[in-house]
Design a protein around this motif. Structure first.
Motif, PDB file in Angstrom:
ATOM      1  N   ASN A   1      11.025  -9.511  -1.601  1.00 46.55           N
ATOM      2  CA  ASN A   1       9.790  -9.798  -0.862  1.00 46.55           C
ATOM      3  C   ASN A   1       9.100  -8.520  -0.395  1.00 46.55           C
ATOM      4  N   GLY A   2       9.596  -7.365  -0.865  1.00 44.15           N
ATOM      5  CA  GLY A   2       8.961  -6.091  -0.551  1.00 44.15           C
ATOM      6  C   GLY A   2       9.422  -5.440   0.726  1.00 44.15           C
TER       7      GLY A   2
ATOM      8  N   LEU B   1      14.937   3.179  -4.655  1.00 43.32           N
ATOM      9  CA  LEU B   1      15.629   2.741  -5.852  1.00 43.32           C
ATOM     10  C   LEU B   1      15.372   1.264  -6.105  1.00 43.32           C
ATOM     11  N   ALA B   2      15.173   0.905  -7.373  1.00 48.45           N
ATOM     12  CA  ALA B   2      15.039  -0.506  -7.737  1.00 48.45           C
ATOM     13  C   ALA B   2      15.634  -0.720  -9.117  1.00 48.45           C
TER      14      ALA B   2
ATOM     15  N   THR C   1       7.555  -6.942  -7.726  1.00 46.43           N
ATOM     16  CA  THR C   1       7.455  -6.283  -6.417  1.00 46.43           C
ATOM     17  C   THR C   1       7.121  -4.802  -6.573  1.00 46.43           C
ATOM     18  N   ILE C   2       7.762  -4.157  -7.536  1.00 42.65           N
ATOM     19  CA  ILE C   2       7.506  -2.736  -7.787  1.00 42.65           C
ATOM     20  C   ILE C   2       6.064  -2.515  -8.229  1.00 42.65           C
TER      21      ILE C   2
ATOM     22  N   PRO D   1       5.684  -4.879   2.741  1.00 47.61           N
ATOM     23  CA  PRO D   1       5.858  -3.668   3.554  1.00 47.61           C
ATOM     24  C   PRO D   1       6.018  -2.377   2.758  1.00 47.61           C
ATOM     25  N   ALA D   2       6.700  -2.429   1.613  1.00 46.41           N
ATOM     26  CA  ALA D   2       6.929  -1.209   0.842  1.00 46.41           C
ATOM     27  C   ALA D   2       5.649  -0.594   0.312  1.00 46.41           C
ATOM     28  N   SER D   3       4.557  -1.352   0.263  1.00 49.77           N
ATOM     29  CA  SER D   3       3.291  -0.805  -0.232  1.00 49.77           C
ATOM     30  C   SER D   3       2.788   0.352   0.628  1.00 49.77           C
ATOM     31  N   VAL D   4       3.230   0.421   1.884  1.00 45.24           N
ATOM     32  CA  VAL D   4       2.799   1.501   2.770  1.00 45.24           C
ATOM     33  C   VAL D   4       3.285   2.862   2.273  1.00 45.24           C
ATOM     34  N   LEU D   5       4.291   2.862   1.408  1.00 44.35           N
ATOM     35  CA  LEU D   5       4.803   4.134   0.875  1.00 44.35           C
ATOM     36  C   LEU D   5       3.765   4.866   0.042  1.00 44.35           C
ATOM     37  N   GLN D   6       2.715   4.166  -0.396  1.00 44.96           N
ATOM     38  CA  GLN D   6       1.618   4.835  -1.102  1.00 44.96           C
ATOM     39  C   GLN D   6       0.987   5.929  -0.244  1.00 44.96           C
ATOM     40  N   LEU D   7       1.122   5.827   1.060  1.00 44.46           N
ATOM     41  CA  LEU D   7       0.504   6.781   1.980  1.00 44.46           C
ATOM     42  C   LEU D   7       1.394   7.977   2.286  1.00 44.46           C
TER      43      LEU D   7
END
Length: 251
Positions: free
Chosen positions: A136-137, A196-197, A205-206, A219-225
């Motif tokens: 679910n990210g 890691l995935a 999700t990735i 939530p993991a989408s914030v890593l783009q920043l």
């Protein structure tokens, strides 16, 4: 964001361990943020091998774990403290005083979270934060929500997370419903991040995490920043990424 596609889980694990090993070689007193779950097991196995071969030492290393189930004693075989001991700490020369894991049995959650943040600051922050990613990210136990929780906090686990983690328990009813987790801000303050995935079930999700909009619903989408993120995938987890996508990210 740098994306590395490994041919399989074994190669993924070796690549992650080599990055962490290089960090320790360059800075023996590195501060590592560590993750649990099934995905990092191979990375920890590789780090133990590198230690046994005399390539690295953990004598000066300090660690902070992302999370711990609330209500589980550290001796409970399903606790993340127990997991870390079995997968890594019992097999290397790290000092026990340098290991930091949230106390799942604390009677004062607010104080526990506040003190955990204080310890990270006193260690001058995390050099490399290792992450897995939920279907679910979620990263750590930061579940999809309408907002990002900033600092270490108590989390109510989503049904999807409880179901996914039930494979480690005798019954889904035994899975804790609460956990203490580093928040998004805590994770983002790390100087570098490795995510890691592995497996085709993570591919969608990735793709969203890397190429779609930033949203608390993933939530993991914030890593783009973040300015220094390395994503290491096996071929199955990278199924929905085209060669053009990868080239564009490198440009």
């Amino acid at each position: 964001m740098r994306v590395i596609v490994a041919k399989d889980y074994e190669e993924l694990s070796k690549k992650a361990a080599n990055i962490i090993s290089s960090q320790i070689t360059l800075k023996p007193n590195s501060v590592l943020g560590l993750a649990t779950g099934s995905t990092p097991i191979g990375t920890y196995r590789e780090l133990v091998r590198l230690y046994n071969e005399g390539n690295i030492s953990f004598k000066e290393v300090v660690t902070f774990n992302l999370d711990e189930y609330y209500g589980l004693d550290s001796n409970n075989q399903q606790s993340y403290a127990y997991y870390m001991n079995q997968q890594l700490f019992n097999h290397i020369d790290i000092k026990k005083d340098n290991i930091n894991i949230p106390n799942g049995m604390t009677e004062d959650i607010g104080l526990e979270c506040k003190n955990y943040e204080k310890k990270i600051r006193q260690a001058n922050g995390i050099d490399i934060q290792l992450l897995g990613i939920g279907r679910n990210g979620h990263i750590g136990f930061n579940e999809p929500d309408v907002k990002f929780e900033a600092l270490t906090h108590l989390v109510e686990l989503d049904e999807d997370t409880i179901k996914a983690n039930s494979r480690f328990f005798a019954s889904i009813d035994d899975v804790p419903k609460l956990a203490i987790s580093m928040g998004i801000k805590t994770i983002m303050q790390s100087r570098s991040i490795i995510l890691l995935a592995s497996g085709a079930e993570k591919a969608k999700t990735i793709h969203h995490m890397i190429l779609e909009k930033i949203t608390p619903e993933l939530p993991a989408s914030v890593l783009q920043l973040h300015p220094n993120v390395t994503v290491i995938l096996d071929e199955e987890a990278a199924l929905l990424l085209t060669e053009g996508d990868l080239l564009e990210m490198e440009a």
